[in-house]
Design an enzyme around this catalytic site. Structure first.
Site, PDB file in Angstrom:
ATOM      1  N   LYS A   1       0.941  -1.212   0.131  1.00 22.31           N
ATOM      2  CA  LYS A   1       0.080   0.059  -0.141  1.00 22.31           C
ATOM      3  C   LYS A   1       0.799   1.141  -0.065  1.00 22.31           C
ATOM      4  O   LYS A   1       1.892   1.226   0.511  1.00 22.31           O
ATOM      5  CB  LYS A   1      -0.907  -0.075   1.357  1.00 22.31           C
ATOM      6  CG  LYS A   1      -1.704   1.167   1.671  1.00 22.31           C
ATOM      7  CD  LYS A   1      -2.734   1.491   0.773  1.00 22.31           C
ATOM      8  CE  LYS A   1      -3.790   2.794   0.705  1.00 22.31           C
ATOM      9  NZ  LYS A   1      -4.681   2.839  -0.300  1.00 22.31           N
TER      10      LYS A   1
ATOM     11  N   CYS B   1      -2.097  10.036  -6.600  1.00 20.21           N
ATOM     12  CA  CYS B   1      -3.033   9.697  -5.508  1.00 20.21           C
ATOM     13  C   CYS B   1      -4.335  10.629  -5.734  1.00 20.21           C
ATOM     14  O   CYS B   1      -4.132  12.153  -5.471  1.00 20.21           O
ATOM     15  CB  CYS B   1      -2.961   9.550  -4.110  1.00 20.21           C
ATOM     16  SG  CYS B   1      -4.175   9.527  -3.057  1.00 20.21           S
TER      17      CYS B   1
HETATM   18  C1  DHB Z   1      -5.206   6.097  -2.732  1.00 23.13           C
HETATM   19  C2  DHB Z   1      -5.726   6.116  -3.899  1.00 23.13           C
HETATM   20  C3  DHB Z   1      -4.839   6.059  -4.851  1.00 23.13           C
HETATM   21  O1  DHB Z   1      -5.511   6.061  -6.143  1.00 23.13           O
HETATM   22  C4  DHB Z   1      -3.592   5.937  -4.629  1.00 23.13           C
HETATM   23  O2  DHB Z   1      -2.665   6.050  -5.552  1.00 23.13           O
HETATM   24  C5  DHB Z   1      -2.892   6.089  -3.440  1.00 23.13           C
HETATM   25  C6  DHB Z   1      -4.054   6.060  -2.344  1.00 23.13           C
HETATM   26  C7  DHB Z   1      -6.125   5.984  -1.464  1.00 23.13           C
HETATM   27  O3  DHB Z   1      -7.231   6.979  -1.341  1.00 23.13           O
HETATM   28  O4  DHB Z   1      -5.721   5.521  -0.306  1.00 23.13           O
END
Ligand code: DHB
Length: 314
Positions: free
Chosen positions: A48, A132
Protein backbone atom coordinates in the site's frame (compact mmCIF):
# COMPACT_ATOMS: atom_id res chain seq x y z
CA UNK A 1 0.60 -28.60 -22.18
CA UNK A 2 1.02 -25.08 -20.86
CA UNK A 3 3.84 -26.19 -18.53
CA UNK A 4 6.44 -25.16 -21.12
CA UNK A 5 4.99 -21.63 -21.24
CA UNK A 6 6.74 -19.02 -19.11
CA UNK A 7 5.23 -15.82 -17.71
CA UNK A 8 8.63 -14.75 -16.34
CA UNK A 9 9.67 -11.13 -16.61
CA UNK A 10 12.17 -8.65 -15.21
CA UNK A 11 11.43 -5.34 -13.48
CA UNK A 12 14.17 -3.01 -12.24
CA UNK A 13 16.75 -5.81 -12.50
CA UNK A 14 14.60 -8.23 -10.47
CA UNK A 15 13.41 -11.51 -11.91
CA UNK A 16 9.71 -12.28 -11.46
CA UNK A 17 8.51 -15.85 -12.10
CA UNK A 18 5.15 -14.37 -13.13
CA UNK A 19 4.40 -11.02 -14.74
CA UNK A 20 1.16 -10.69 -12.72
CA UNK A 21 0.97 -9.11 -9.29
CA UNK A 22 -1.13 -6.79 -7.18
CA UNK A 23 -1.79 -3.11 -7.76
CA UNK A 24 -0.96 -0.91 -4.81
CA UNK A 25 -4.19 -0.16 -2.94
CA UNK A 26 -6.38 -3.19 -2.28
CA UNK A 27 -5.44 -5.80 0.33
CA UNK A 28 -1.77 -4.82 0.73
CA UNK A 29 -1.77 -2.76 3.95
CA UNK A 30 -1.29 -5.27 6.77
CA UNK A 31 1.25 -8.02 7.42
CA UNK A 32 -1.43 -10.68 6.86
CA UNK A 33 -2.50 -9.13 3.56
CA UNK A 34 1.08 -8.82 2.30
CA UNK A 35 1.82 -12.40 3.40
CA UNK A 36 -1.24 -13.62 1.47
CA UNK A 37 0.18 -12.04 -1.68
CA UNK A 38 3.52 -13.67 -0.88
CA UNK A 39 1.83 -17.08 -0.61
CA UNK A 40 -0.22 -16.60 -3.79
CA UNK A 41 0.84 -17.08 -7.41
CA UNK A 42 1.59 -13.33 -7.74
CA UNK A 43 5.03 -12.63 -9.22
CA UNK A 44 5.82 -9.86 -6.73
CA UNK A 45 4.47 -8.16 -3.63
CA UNK A 46 3.63 -4.44 -3.77
CA UNK A 47 2.76 -2.50 -0.62
CA UNK A 48 0.00 0.00 0.00
CA UNK A 49 1.22 3.56 -0.63
CA UNK A 50 3.11 4.67 2.44
CA UNK A 51 3.10 8.13 3.99
CA UNK A 52 5.39 9.51 6.67
CA UNK A 53 2.83 9.04 9.44
CA UNK A 54 0.32 6.23 9.93
CA UNK A 55 -3.11 7.33 8.62
CA UNK A 56 -6.70 6.21 9.23
CA UNK A 57 -7.80 7.54 5.84
CA UNK A 58 -11.16 9.01 4.83
CA UNK A 59 -14.54 8.22 6.42
CA UNK A 60 -16.58 5.23 5.14
CA UNK A 61 -18.22 4.29 2.87
CA UNK A 62 -15.05 4.85 0.85
CA UNK A 63 -14.89 1.87 -1.55
CA UNK A 64 -17.86 0.65 -3.62
CA UNK A 65 -17.94 -1.93 -6.37
CA UNK A 66 -20.25 -1.45 -9.34
CA UNK A 67 -21.19 -3.66 -12.31
CA UNK A 68 -18.39 -2.05 -14.37
CA UNK A 69 -15.69 -1.56 -11.74
CA UNK A 70 -15.17 0.44 -8.59
CA UNK A 71 -15.00 3.88 -7.04
CA UNK A 72 -12.76 4.64 -4.08
CA UNK A 73 -11.70 7.50 -1.94
CA UNK A 74 -9.69 5.69 0.71
CA UNK A 75 -7.55 8.69 1.63
CA UNK A 76 -4.27 6.80 2.02
CA UNK A 77 -5.00 4.66 5.10
CA UNK A 78 -1.65 3.01 5.82
CA UNK A 79 0.68 2.01 8.62
CA UNK A 80 3.40 4.56 7.83
CA UNK A 81 6.61 4.06 5.89
CA UNK A 82 8.62 2.44 8.68
CA UNK A 83 6.15 -0.45 8.82
CA UNK A 84 6.42 -1.18 5.07
CA UNK A 85 10.21 -0.81 5.18
CA UNK A 86 10.38 -3.31 8.06
CA UNK A 87 8.10 -5.71 6.17
CA UNK A 88 10.79 -5.99 3.49
CA UNK A 89 12.79 -8.23 5.84
CA UNK A 90 9.79 -10.53 6.27
CA UNK A 91 9.14 -10.53 2.52
CA UNK A 92 12.38 -12.46 2.12
CA UNK A 93 10.36 -15.56 3.22
CA UNK A 94 8.73 -15.49 -0.18
CA UNK A 95 10.77 -16.13 -3.24
CA UNK A 96 9.64 -12.99 -5.06
CA UNK A 97 10.55 -9.29 -5.17
CA UNK A 98 8.97 -6.86 -2.72
CA UNK A 99 8.22 -3.39 -4.07
CA UNK A 100 7.22 -0.53 -1.82
CA UNK A 101 4.78 2.18 -2.92
CA UNK A 102 5.62 5.64 -1.56
CA UNK A 103 3.14 8.50 -1.55
CA UNK A 104 4.42 11.27 0.70
CA UNK A 105 2.09 14.21 1.26
CA UNK A 106 4.88 16.62 0.23
CA UNK A 107 8.14 16.50 -1.70
CA UNK A 108 9.99 16.72 1.62
CA UNK A 109 8.11 13.65 2.92
CA UNK A 110 8.89 11.68 -0.26
CA UNK A 111 12.58 12.57 -0.03
CA UNK A 112 12.81 11.66 3.63
CA UNK A 113 11.11 8.30 3.06
CA UNK A 114 13.21 7.44 0.00
CA UNK A 115 16.41 8.35 1.83
CA UNK A 116 15.42 6.10 4.74
CA UNK A 117 14.70 3.16 2.42
CA UNK A 118 18.18 3.20 0.89
CA UNK A 119 19.52 0.77 3.51
CA UNK A 120 16.76 -1.82 3.09
CA UNK A 121 18.35 -4.34 0.80
CA UNK A 122 15.20 -6.48 0.47
CA UNK A 123 13.28 -3.67 -1.21
CA UNK A 124 13.40 -4.55 -4.91
CA UNK A 125 12.30 -1.07 -5.96
CA UNK A 126 10.16 1.91 -5.05
CA UNK A 127 6.95 2.73 -6.89
CA UNK A 128 6.78 6.49 -6.32
CA UNK A 129 3.11 7.40 -6.50
CA UNK A 130 2.56 10.63 -8.44
CA UNK A 131 -1.15 10.12 -8.76
CA UNK A 132 -3.22 9.68 -5.58
CA UNK A 133 -6.49 11.53 -6.27
CA UNK A 134 -8.04 11.15 -2.84
CA UNK A 135 -6.37 13.44 -0.32
CA UNK A 136 -8.45 16.63 -0.01
CA UNK A 137 -6.34 19.67 -0.90
CA UNK A 138 -3.47 17.64 -2.45
CA UNK A 139 -3.28 17.79 -6.26
CA UNK A 140 -2.01 14.82 -8.28
CA UNK A 141 1.67 15.61 -8.91
CA UNK A 142 1.60 13.72 -12.21
CA UNK A 143 -0.72 16.33 -13.72
CA UNK A 144 1.86 19.08 -13.07
CA UNK A 145 4.84 18.44 -15.34
CA UNK A 146 7.11 21.08 -13.79
CA UNK A 147 6.37 19.87 -10.27
CA UNK A 148 7.11 16.29 -11.36
CA UNK A 149 10.42 17.45 -12.83
CA UNK A 150 11.32 19.24 -9.58
CA UNK A 151 10.50 16.20 -7.46
CA UNK A 152 12.40 13.76 -9.67
CA UNK A 153 15.42 16.07 -9.72
CA UNK A 154 15.60 15.82 -5.94
CA UNK A 155 14.74 12.10 -5.78
CA UNK A 156 17.39 11.02 -8.27
CA UNK A 157 20.02 13.25 -6.67
CA UNK A 158 19.88 11.07 -3.55
CA UNK A 159 18.36 7.70 -4.41
CA UNK A 160 20.28 4.43 -4.22
CA UNK A 161 17.31 2.11 -4.80
CA UNK A 162 15.65 1.45 -8.14
CA UNK A 163 12.78 3.88 -8.63
CA UNK A 164 9.69 3.75 -10.80
CA UNK A 165 6.68 6.05 -10.92
CA UNK A 166 2.94 5.40 -10.80
CA UNK A 167 1.24 7.77 -13.19
CA UNK A 168 -2.29 9.09 -13.44
CA UNK A 169 -4.06 8.48 -16.75
CA UNK A 170 -3.49 11.04 -19.49
CA UNK A 171 -6.06 11.80 -22.16
CA UNK A 172 -4.36 14.20 -24.56
CA UNK A 173 -1.43 13.40 -26.86
CA UNK A 174 0.62 16.51 -25.92
CA UNK A 175 0.31 15.52 -22.25
CA UNK A 176 1.78 12.07 -22.95
CA UNK A 177 4.64 13.74 -24.80
CA UNK A 178 5.30 16.28 -22.04
CA UNK A 179 5.36 13.63 -19.31
CA UNK A 180 7.57 11.33 -21.39
CA UNK A 181 9.91 14.28 -21.99
CA UNK A 182 10.28 14.73 -18.22
CA UNK A 183 10.68 11.02 -17.45
CA UNK A 184 13.29 10.48 -20.16
CA UNK A 185 15.60 12.91 -18.32
CA UNK A 186 15.94 10.50 -15.37
CA UNK A 187 17.19 6.91 -14.84
CA UNK A 188 13.68 5.65 -14.13
CA UNK A 189 13.48 1.85 -13.83
CA UNK A 190 9.77 1.44 -14.55
CA UNK A 191 6.54 3.33 -15.09
CA UNK A 192 3.19 2.01 -13.90
CA UNK A 193 0.19 3.07 -16.03
CA UNK A 194 -2.44 3.83 -14.73
CA UNK A 195 -3.72 4.89 -11.36
CA UNK A 196 -7.49 5.21 -11.08
CA UNK A 197 -9.30 7.71 -13.28
CA UNK A 198 -9.55 10.45 -10.70
CA UNK A 199 -12.63 12.16 -9.35
CA UNK A 200 -15.46 10.25 -10.91
CA UNK A 201 -18.92 10.34 -9.37
CA UNK A 202 -21.18 7.32 -8.83
CA UNK A 203 -24.78 7.85 -7.77
CA UNK A 204 -27.38 5.69 -6.02
CA UNK A 205 -30.55 6.83 -7.75
CA UNK A 206 -32.83 5.15 -5.22
CA UNK A 207 -31.51 7.22 -2.31
CA UNK A 208 -30.47 10.09 -4.62
CA UNK A 209 -27.06 10.16 -2.91
CA UNK A 210 -23.48 9.56 -3.81
CA UNK A 211 -22.28 5.99 -3.09
CA UNK A 212 -19.15 7.06 -1.20
CA UNK A 213 -18.88 9.70 1.52
CA UNK A 214 -15.48 11.47 1.19
CA UNK A 215 -15.10 14.51 -1.05
CA UNK A 216 -18.89 14.73 -1.59
CA UNK A 217 -18.79 11.42 -3.44
CA UNK A 218 -15.88 12.08 -5.81
CA UNK A 219 -13.39 9.21 -6.10
CA UNK A 220 -10.99 7.23 -8.27
CA UNK A 221 -12.57 4.93 -10.85
CA UNK A 222 -11.11 1.47 -11.51
CA UNK A 223 -12.10 -1.81 -13.13
CA UNK A 224 -13.55 -2.69 -16.55
CA UNK A 225 -14.43 0.89 -17.38
CA UNK A 226 -10.81 2.13 -17.31
CA UNK A 227 -9.22 -0.59 -19.50
CA UNK A 228 -9.21 1.36 -22.80
CA UNK A 229 -7.61 4.33 -21.03
CA UNK A 230 -5.06 2.07 -19.33
CA UNK A 231 -4.15 0.36 -22.61
CA UNK A 232 -3.74 3.74 -24.33
CA UNK A 233 -1.40 4.93 -21.57
CA UNK A 234 0.67 1.72 -21.62
CA UNK A 235 0.94 1.93 -25.41
CA UNK A 236 1.86 5.62 -25.53
CA UNK A 237 4.51 5.42 -22.83
CA UNK A 238 5.91 2.22 -24.38
CA UNK A 239 6.48 4.10 -27.63
CA UNK A 240 7.69 7.38 -26.05
CA UNK A 241 9.97 6.26 -23.20
CA UNK A 242 13.55 5.04 -23.48
CA UNK A 243 13.52 1.33 -24.27
CA UNK A 244 15.20 0.36 -20.98
CA UNK A 245 12.19 1.64 -18.98
CA UNK A 246 9.79 -1.21 -18.18
CA UNK A 247 6.10 -0.39 -18.47
CA UNK A 248 3.81 -1.97 -15.89
CA UNK A 249 0.19 -2.12 -17.00
CA UNK A 250 -2.59 -1.55 -14.49
CA UNK A 251 -6.27 -1.01 -15.21
CA UNK A 252 -9.23 -3.23 -15.96
CA UNK A 253 -7.42 -6.57 -15.69
CA UNK A 254 -9.75 -9.37 -14.57
CA UNK A 255 -8.83 -12.21 -16.94
CA UNK A 256 -6.03 -13.61 -19.08
CA UNK A 257 -7.13 -11.75 -22.20
CA UNK A 258 -6.99 -8.39 -20.39
CA UNK A 259 -3.41 -9.18 -19.31
CA UNK A 260 -2.60 -10.29 -22.87
CA UNK A 261 -3.82 -6.93 -24.20
CA UNK A 262 -1.67 -4.97 -21.73
CA UNK A 263 1.43 -6.97 -22.73
CA UNK A 264 0.64 -6.58 -26.44
CA UNK A 265 0.61 -2.79 -25.81
CA UNK A 266 4.08 -3.04 -24.25
CA UNK A 267 3.65 -3.97 -20.59
CA UNK A 268 6.47 -6.03 -19.02
CA UNK A 269 4.24 -6.81 -16.03
CA UNK A 270 0.56 -6.43 -15.23
CA UNK A 271 -1.02 -5.40 -11.93
CA UNK A 272 -4.51 -6.33 -10.72
CA UNK A 273 -6.54 -3.91 -8.57
CA UNK A 274 -10.36 -4.01 -8.56
CA UNK A 275 -10.46 -7.74 -9.44
CA UNK A 276 -7.95 -8.56 -6.67
CA UNK A 277 -10.12 -6.62 -4.22
CA UNK A 278 -13.19 -8.64 -5.27
CA UNK A 279 -11.61 -12.07 -5.62
CA UNK A 280 -8.62 -12.06 -3.27
CA UNK A 281 -5.17 -13.56 -3.89
CA UNK A 282 -6.50 -16.60 -5.80
CA UNK A 283 -7.08 -14.27 -8.79
CA UNK A 284 -3.38 -14.44 -9.70
CA UNK A 285 -3.26 -18.21 -10.34
CA UNK A 286 -6.52 -18.04 -12.30
CA UNK A 287 -5.45 -15.13 -14.54
CA UNK A 288 -2.01 -16.69 -15.06
CA UNK A 289 -3.55 -19.97 -16.26
CA UNK A 290 -5.91 -18.07 -18.57
CA UNK A 291 -2.97 -16.10 -20.01
CA UNK A 292 -0.96 -19.29 -20.52
CA UNK A 293 -3.91 -20.90 -22.33
CA UNK A 294 -4.14 -17.90 -24.68
CA UNK A 295 -0.38 -18.00 -25.30
CA UNK A 296 -0.53 -21.69 -26.11
CA UNK A 297 -3.38 -21.18 -28.59
CA UNK A 298 -1.37 -18.42 -30.27
CA UNK A 299 1.91 -20.32 -30.26
CA UNK A 300 3.75 -18.04 -27.83
CA UNK A 301 6.03 -19.48 -25.13
CA UNK A 302 7.31 -16.29 -23.45
CA UNK A 303 5.85 -12.81 -23.01
CA UNK A 304 8.75 -11.42 -25.07
CA UNK A 305 7.17 -13.21 -28.07
CA UNK A 306 4.34 -10.65 -28.16
CA UNK A 307 5.27 -7.79 -25.78
CA UNK A 308 4.72 -4.44 -27.50
CA UNK A 309 3.91 -6.07 -30.83
CA UNK A 310 0.48 -4.49 -31.27
CA UNK A 311 -0.17 -3.68 -34.94
CA UNK A 312 -2.47 -1.01 -36.39
CA UNK A 313 -5.32 -2.46 -38.40
CA UNK A 314 -5.16 -1.98 -42.17
C1 DHB B 1 -5.24 6.08 -2.54
C2 DHB B 1 -5.76 6.04 -3.82
C3 DHB B 1 -4.91 6.05 -4.89
O1 DHB B 1 -5.36 6.01 -6.17
C4 DHB B 1 -3.54 6.07 -4.68
O2 DHB B 1 -2.72 6.08 -5.72
C5 DHB B 1 -3.02 6.10 -3.41
C6 DHB B 1 -3.88 6.10 -2.33
C7 DHB B 1 -6.14 6.12 -1.38
O3 DHB B 1 -7.18 6.76 -1.47
O4 DHB B 1 -5.80 5.53 -0.34
Amino acid sequence: MTSSISLATEIAGNKLASCLYNASGPLCSTTDELNAIGESAAGAILSKSATLEKREGNPSPRYVETSWGSINSMGLPNEGYEFYAAYSKHSANYNKPYFMSVSGLSHADNLLIIQYLADFTNIAGIELNLSCPNVPGKPQTGYDFEETHRLLDMVFAQSKLKIGVKLPPYFDIPHFEMMAGVLNKFPIAFVTCINSVGNGLVIDTHSETTVIKPKNGFGGIGGDFVKPTALANVRKFYTLLDKNVAIIGCGGVKNGMDAFEHILCGASAVQVGTCFMREGPSCFARIEQELKDIMQQKGYSTIADFKGKLRTCS
